[in-house]
Enzyme design. Sequence first.
Site, PDB file in Angstrom:
ATOM      1  N   LYS A 122      12.183 -56.383 -33.834  1.00 15.82           N
ATOM      2  CA  LYS A 122      12.469 -55.125 -34.513  1.00 15.82           C
ATOM      3  C   LYS A 122      13.357 -54.255 -33.616  1.00 15.82           C
ATOM      4  O   LYS A 122      14.306 -53.621 -34.082  1.00 15.82           O
ATOM      5  CB  LYS A 122      11.142 -54.405 -34.795  1.00 15.82           C
ATOM      6  CG  LYS A 122      11.254 -53.234 -35.700  1.00 15.82           C
ATOM      7  CD  LYS A 122      11.168 -53.674 -37.136  1.00 15.82           C
ATOM      8  CE  LYS A 122      11.214 -52.518 -38.088  1.00 15.82           C
ATOM      9  NZ  LYS A 122      10.792 -52.891 -39.430  1.00 15.82           N
ATOM     10  N   TYR A 174      19.774 -41.347  -8.584  1.00 12.56           N
ATOM     11  CA  TYR A 174      18.400 -41.245  -8.072  1.00 12.56           C
ATOM     12  C   TYR A 174      18.385 -40.193  -6.977  1.00 12.56           C
ATOM     13  O   TYR A 174      19.188 -39.261  -7.010  1.00 12.56           O
ATOM     14  CB  TYR A 174      17.912 -42.646  -7.632  1.00 12.56           C
ATOM     15  CG  TYR A 174      16.407 -42.708  -7.561  1.00 12.56           C
ATOM     16  CD1 TYR A 174      15.616 -42.293  -8.637  1.00 12.56           C
ATOM     17  CD2 TYR A 174      15.774 -43.147  -6.407  1.00 12.56           C
ATOM     18  CE1 TYR A 174      14.223 -42.313  -8.561  1.00 12.56           C
ATOM     19  CE2 TYR A 174      14.372 -43.179  -6.332  1.00 12.56           C
ATOM     20  CZ  TYR A 174      13.618 -42.754  -7.402  1.00 12.56           C
ATOM     21  OH  TYR A 174      12.261 -42.769  -7.316  1.00 12.56           O
TER      22      TYR A 174
END
Length: 445
Positions: free
Chosen positions: A96, A40
């Site tokens: 899924k 970061y």
Amino acid sequence: MSKESDWFTISLELHRKYGGKIEVVPKVPVTRLEDFSVWYTPGVASPSKKIYEEGVDSSFNYTLRWNYAAVVSDGTRVLGLGDVGPEAALPVMEGKSLLFKFLGGVDAVPLVLRERDPDKFVYVVKVLEPSFGAVNLEDIESPKCFYVLEKLQEILEIPVWHDDQQGTALVNIAALTNALKIVGKKLSEVKIVLVGAGAANIALYKYLKVVGANPKNIVVVDSKGILHRDRPDIEVIRRENPWKYAVAVESNGEGVVGGIREAMKGADVVVAASRPGPGIIKKEWVSGMSDDAIVFAEANPIPEIWPWEAREGGARIVATGRSDFPNQINNSLGFPAVFRGVLTVRAKKMVDEMFVAAANALANYAEERGIHEEYIIPRMDEEEAYVQEAMAVAKKAIELGLARRTVSSNELESEIRRLIERPKKYLKLALSSDLIPALPPQTHK
Ligand code: NAD
């Protein structure tokens, strides 16, 4: 654990217990606080700057995008449940995504949209494009799904796939290719009946033509009977569903009229994707088909005709969507590997040639292992089939100039193999360390 009602009860309980099925975990080492200066700020400004300077495609080099797929639904046609809305579709899209990861090593994220308007739906997916390497559309009602797929394929610079259309067609074509080899018939000559004219069979019709079937030899039946250019409701079909209309005017060269019974007379192949049976297709109608008949009855959870009835009626090869009978036509044999292939080479599009390469790879895999009446398509646990299929798609994308990245065949293979194996290794570790609690014993047969 064999009755369906048992699965419903246990599934509900476990979804609550685990709080859904997937989560985001880091894939970089973080051992001290300072590491965040790399992952970061301030360090992260440098990949951002690089992407800005080099152009948007370089986001594939520095971010998760290269392996990130969106699983998008509006919840208008969820499984056999119908129009249950986006929130109720979320467990399915999450499931899924789990399959995408487990079988294809694809990082897939479920996105259910509270948007019913097709153009606004398309707009939302378009503006999400910068985050993803590919898009999988799911459980969108027909005919809206045809429009949404075509439009997104046209305007996005990443592959777009609608699994209820292309996924089903892919596995069907692979299975039919091998079934025809067994009975010694040619696709260009056989008479094919499609029972049902929804997402699955309208797409199958399109791809049957792509692989060489003669549209004049295809007869399509919907809930009102055989499609033909003179059907009394043809004007309504033209207005409401141009895709079905195109099939009605092009197919059925002999102008057969009537219902499923009439359509099946003398046919070599019937593929049913209509509504749960049994009894939609009758044994006697199978008897009226030609010798060595091929019957795929795919309605879930109960096929249009039970496999034993189809056999008693004289069918030589029978397939269903179920795992408890031989020859399971299961979309899971298609989408994980197709996405593995396109993402690995960072493909810009998914085109018919890539679809055909995937179908051939699946069919060839089974053929090399010895096809027979009860083995026309690989089983879901044949991991190597996924590797071969993903390789075929990736290589075709490179060959067609549709890949953002070109890699040697060896590199491609080891990368694909590693990515397909990774989630299984990861789960093993998580289970053995109790990070993921094991399933209660009563969930195993
Ligand atoms: P859909 O709702 O888009 O289309 C259903 C079609 O079936 C419509 O055209 C409708 O007119 C027709 N139909 C309904 N009753 C009929 C009847 N009695 N006779 C003839 N036609 C009839 O649905 P879909 O996505 O195309 O799926 C259809 C079925 O196939 C579902 O049961 C689905 O679960 C199954 N399916 C299975 C697989 C698989 O196992 N691999 C894949 C896709 C679809």
